[in-house]
Write a protein that holds these residues in place. Sequence first.
Motif, PDB file in Angstrom:
ATOM      1  N   GLU A 140       0.814  -1.424   0.005  1.00  0.00           N
ATOM      2  CA  GLU A 140      -0.144   0.070  -0.044  1.00  0.00           C
ATOM      3  C   GLU A 140       0.986   1.246  -0.104  1.00  0.00           C
ATOM      4  O   GLU A 140       1.888   1.264   0.688  1.00  0.00           O
ATOM      5  CB  GLU A 140      -0.944   0.058   1.184  1.00  0.00           C
ATOM      6  N   GLN A 141       0.542   2.315  -0.757  1.00  0.00           N
ATOM      7  CA  GLN A 141       1.424   3.439  -1.048  1.00  0.00           C
ATOM      8  C   GLN A 141       0.412   4.709  -0.953  1.00  0.00           C
ATOM      9  O   GLN A 141      -0.605   4.714  -1.522  1.00  0.00           O
ATOM     10  CB  GLN A 141       2.182   3.782  -2.273  1.00  0.00           C
ATOM     11  N   HIS A 142       0.859   5.735  -0.002  1.00  0.00           N
ATOM     12  CA  HIS A 142       0.116   6.839  -0.101  1.00  0.00           C
ATOM     13  C   HIS A 142       1.142   8.003  -0.642  1.00  0.00           C
ATOM     14  O   HIS A 142       2.215   8.154  -0.092  1.00  0.00           O
ATOM     15  CB  HIS A 142      -0.266   7.314   1.129  1.00  0.00           C
ATOM     16  N   ILE A 143       0.761   8.713  -1.635  1.00  0.00           N
ATOM     17  CA  ILE A 143       1.765   9.509  -2.241  1.00  0.00           C
ATOM     18  C   ILE A 143       1.279  10.871  -2.370  1.00  0.00           C
ATOM     19  O   ILE A 143       0.314  11.279  -2.964  1.00  0.00           O
ATOM     20  CB  ILE A 143       2.095   8.969  -3.592  1.00  0.00           C
ATOM     21  N   ALA A 149       5.127  18.984  -9.734  1.00  0.00           N
ATOM     22  CA  ALA A 149       4.061  17.947 -10.385  1.00  0.00           C
ATOM     23  C   ALA A 149       4.576  16.536 -10.779  1.00  0.00           C
ATOM     24  O   ALA A 149       5.626  16.100 -10.772  1.00  0.00           O
ATOM     25  CB  ALA A 149       3.593  18.328 -11.869  1.00  0.00           C
ATOM     26  N   LEU A 150       3.593  15.605 -10.427  1.00  0.00           N
ATOM     27  CA  LEU A 150       4.267  13.952 -10.310  1.00  0.00           C
ATOM     28  C   LEU A 150       3.184  13.099 -11.258  1.00  0.00           C
ATOM     29  O   LEU A 150       1.890  13.376 -11.166  1.00  0.00           O
ATOM     30  CB  LEU A 150       4.456  13.590  -9.083  1.00  0.00           C
ATOM     31  N   VAL A 151       3.679  12.422 -12.226  1.00  0.00           N
ATOM     32  CA  VAL A 151       2.692  11.390 -12.816  1.00  0.00           C
ATOM     33  C   VAL A 151       2.965   9.983 -12.339  1.00  0.00           C
ATOM     34  O   VAL A 151       4.101   9.628 -12.350  1.00  0.00           O
ATOM     35  CB  VAL A 151       2.817  11.684 -14.436  1.00  0.00           C
ATOM     36  N   VAL A 152       2.182   9.366 -11.589  1.00  0.00           N
ATOM     37  CA  VAL A 152       2.159   8.045 -11.062  1.00  0.00           C
ATOM     38  C   VAL A 152       1.300   7.208 -12.190  1.00  0.00           C
ATOM     39  O   VAL A 152       0.097   7.304 -12.297  1.00  0.00           O
ATOM     40  CB  VAL A 152       1.798   7.845  -9.747  1.00  0.00           C
ATOM     41  N   GLN A 155      -1.358   0.195 -12.967  1.00  0.00           N
ATOM     42  CA  GLN A 155      -2.455  -0.709 -13.768  1.00  0.00           C
ATOM     43  C   GLN A 155      -2.975   0.203 -14.909  1.00  0.00           C
ATOM     44  O   GLN A 155      -4.184   0.409 -15.102  1.00  0.00           O
ATOM     45  CB  GLN A 155      -3.717  -0.929 -12.799  1.00  0.00           C
ATOM     46  N   ASP A 156      -2.009   0.640 -15.817  1.00  0.00           N
ATOM     47  CA  ASP A 156      -2.221   1.479 -17.189  1.00  0.00           C
ATOM     48  C   ASP A 156      -2.909   2.349 -16.877  1.00  0.00           C
ATOM     49  O   ASP A 156      -3.582   3.004 -17.600  1.00  0.00           O
ATOM     50  CB  ASP A 156      -2.988   0.380 -17.856  1.00  0.00           C
ATOM     51  N   THR A 157      -3.148   3.143 -15.635  1.00  0.00           N
ATOM     52  CA  THR A 157      -3.793   4.428 -15.415  1.00  0.00           C
ATOM     53  C   THR A 157      -2.762   5.455 -15.104  1.00  0.00           C
ATOM     54  O   THR A 157      -1.869   5.129 -14.166  1.00  0.00           O
ATOM     55  CB  THR A 157      -4.981   4.205 -14.263  1.00  0.00           C
ATOM     56  N   ASP A 158      -2.792   6.399 -15.695  1.00  0.00           N
ATOM     57  CA  ASP A 158      -1.930   7.744 -15.253  1.00  0.00           C
ATOM     58  C   ASP A 158      -2.679   8.745 -14.176  1.00  0.00           C
ATOM     59  O   ASP A 158      -3.833   9.041 -14.247  1.00  0.00           O
ATOM     60  CB  ASP A 158      -1.504   8.535 -16.537  1.00  0.00           C
ATOM     61  N   HIS A 159      -1.974   9.062 -13.022  1.00  0.00           N
ATOM     62  CA  HIS A 159      -2.502   9.615 -11.945  1.00  0.00           C
ATOM     63  C   HIS A 159      -1.582  10.994 -11.997  1.00  0.00           C
ATOM     64  O   HIS A 159      -0.583  10.914 -11.857  1.00  0.00           O
ATOM     65  CB  HIS A 159      -2.557   9.036 -10.888  1.00  0.00           C
ATOM     66  N   ARG A 160      -2.334  11.917 -12.574  1.00  0.00           N
ATOM     67  CA  ARG A 160      -1.351  13.483 -12.518  1.00  0.00           C
ATOM     68  C   ARG A 160      -1.826  14.133 -11.316  1.00  0.00           C
ATOM     69  O   ARG A 160      -2.976  14.338 -11.048  1.00  0.00           O
ATOM     70  CB  ARG A 160      -1.903  14.018 -13.801  1.00  0.00           C
ATOM     71  N   LEU A 161      -0.736  14.266 -10.609  1.00  0.00           N
ATOM     72  CA  LEU A 161      -0.828  14.958  -9.200  1.00  0.00           C
ATOM     73  C   LEU A 161      -0.227  16.281  -9.355  1.00  0.00           C
ATOM     74  O   LEU A 161       1.030  16.472  -9.641  1.00  0.00           O
ATOM     75  CB  LEU A 161      -0.148  13.768  -8.210  1.00  0.00           C
ATOM     76  N   ALA A 162      -0.493  17.291  -8.614  1.00  0.00           N
ATOM     77  CA  ALA A 162      -0.288  18.507  -8.297  1.00  0.00           C
ATOM     78  C   ALA A 162      -0.023  18.777  -6.791  1.00  0.00           C
ATOM     79  O   ALA A 162      -0.375  17.960  -5.912  1.00  0.00           O
ATOM     80  CB  ALA A 162      -1.202  19.665  -9.075  1.00  0.00           C
ATOM     81  N   ALA A 163       0.680  19.821  -6.462  1.00  0.00           N
ATOM     82  CA  ALA A 163       1.050  19.977  -5.104  1.00  0.00           C
ATOM     83  C   ALA A 163      -0.121  19.952  -4.253  1.00  0.00           C
ATOM     84  O   ALA A 163      -1.215  20.554  -4.452  1.00  0.00           O
ATOM     85  CB  ALA A 163       1.811  21.590  -4.908  1.00  0.00           C
ATOM     86  N   TRP A 172       0.503  -4.057  -7.413  1.00  0.00           N
ATOM     87  CA  TRP A 172       0.285  -5.373  -7.615  1.00  0.00           C
ATOM     88  C   TRP A 172       1.339  -5.698  -8.916  1.00  0.00           C
ATOM     89  O   TRP A 172       1.662  -6.668  -9.049  1.00  0.00           O
ATOM     90  CB  TRP A 172      -1.158  -5.693  -7.989  1.00  0.00           C
ATOM     91  N   GLY A 173       1.442  -4.610  -9.691  1.00  0.00           N
ATOM     92  CA  GLY A 173       2.588  -4.737 -11.141  1.00  0.00           C
ATOM     93  C   GLY A 173       3.200  -3.438 -11.298  1.00  0.00           C
ATOM     94  O   GLY A 173       3.671  -2.694 -10.400  1.00  0.00           O
ATOM     95  N   PRO A 174       3.579  -3.166 -12.610  1.00  0.00           N
ATOM     96  CA  PRO A 174       4.632  -2.305 -12.864  1.00  0.00           C
ATOM     97  C   PRO A 174       4.005  -0.975 -12.281  1.00  0.00           C
ATOM     98  O   PRO A 174       2.839  -0.574 -12.445  1.00  0.00           O
ATOM     99  CB  PRO A 174       4.852  -2.346 -14.183  1.00  0.00           C
ATOM    100  N   THR A 175       4.984   0.067 -12.027  1.00  0.00           N
ATOM    101  CA  THR A 175       4.644   1.508 -11.892  1.00  0.00           C
ATOM    102  C   THR A 175       5.601   2.251 -12.376  1.00  0.00           C
ATOM    103  O   THR A 175       6.875   1.732 -12.707  1.00  0.00           O
ATOM    104  CB  THR A 175       4.562   1.783 -10.341  1.00  0.00           C
ATOM    105  N   ARG A 176       5.198   3.380 -12.654  1.00  0.00           N
ATOM    106  CA  ARG A 176       6.135   4.544 -13.082  1.00  0.00           C
ATOM    107  C   ARG A 176       5.941   5.815 -12.457  1.00  0.00           C
ATOM    108  O   ARG A 176       4.687   6.326 -12.258  1.00  0.00           O
ATOM    109  CB  ARG A 176       5.881   4.529 -14.747  1.00  0.00           C
ATOM    110  N   PHE A 177       7.117   6.393 -12.076  1.00  0.00           N
ATOM    111  CA  PHE A 177       7.032   7.781 -11.518  1.00  0.00           C
ATOM    112  C   PHE A 177       7.704   8.482 -12.537  1.00  0.00           C
ATOM    113  O   PHE A 177       8.753   8.499 -13.014  1.00  0.00           O
ATOM    114  CB  PHE A 177       7.817   7.803 -10.339  1.00  0.00           C
ATOM    115  N   SER A 178       7.021   9.869 -12.734  1.00  0.00           N
ATOM    116  CA  SER A 178       7.565  10.735 -13.771  1.00  0.00           C
ATOM    117  C   SER A 178       7.475  12.251 -13.456  1.00  0.00           C
ATOM    118  O   SER A 178       6.262  12.414 -12.827  1.00  0.00           O
ATOM    119  CB  SER A 178       7.334  10.611 -15.135  1.00  0.00           C
ATOM    120  N   CYS A 179       8.347  13.045 -13.638  1.00  0.00           N
ATOM    121  CA  CYS A 179       8.074  14.525 -13.157  1.00  0.00           C
ATOM    122  C   CYS A 179       8.086  15.349 -14.478  1.00  0.00           C
ATOM    123  O   CYS A 179       9.020  15.357 -15.231  1.00  0.00           O
ATOM    124  CB  CYS A 179       9.392  14.933 -12.288  1.00  0.00           C
ATOM    125  N   PRO A 180       6.879  15.840 -15.030  1.00  0.00           N
ATOM    126  CA  PRO A 180       6.859  16.519 -16.201  1.00  0.00           C
ATOM    127  C   PRO A 180       7.482  17.863 -16.080  1.00  0.00           C
ATOM    128  O   PRO A 180       7.702  18.405 -17.083  1.00  0.00           O
ATOM    129  CB  PRO A 180       5.270  16.638 -16.469  1.00  0.00           C
TER     130      PRO A 180
END
Length: 194
Positions: A140-143, A149-152, A155-163, A172-180
Amino acid sequence: MKRDEAGVAPDPVDARLGARLAELRAEHGWSLGELAERSGISRSTLSRAERAEISPTAALLNRLCAVYGRTMSQLLSEVEAEPAPVVRAADQQVWEDPASGFVRRSVSPPHGGLRGELVEGRLTAGADIAYDRPPVPGLEQHIWVREGALVVTAQDTDHRLAAGDCLRLRVWGPTRFSCPGPEDARYVLAVVRP
């Protein structure tokens, strides 16, 4: 102290980390070849990491953590001294992956027996880190994004997060963290093992 080909002593954290990785492999009774098959990491890279000839990347450590059933914080805490109930800001372990632009600060006092931990992450603008599997399935992760800004992607879903935004998920599977960008992203990651 052991030195590399250029005569430079390895970073002390890398040296302790390499020794711990070698211990974990020995505890499991695996050869370098067996660990390479389980992790998908080449034997030569594993050998160089264990000898502290290279500083492991975040992606490499994540793969090893998955094989050993540990979170990255757990593994990194195992190379530290005896855990204390309080870790002052100046004493919090900071680990940097220069290849990806990722800086990780272990905020929580290290303790292998606890299920939760806090980590501060920083990604430089344009940084992109892909993890092919979670270190522990169902983690379990709470980000919580503090700056930038961060894009997590999970499960094939992009979550665009701002401050100020916070994302909760089970991994459960692959994840990606990116900073646009245009600025670096700083976030707090609360990790709870199942």
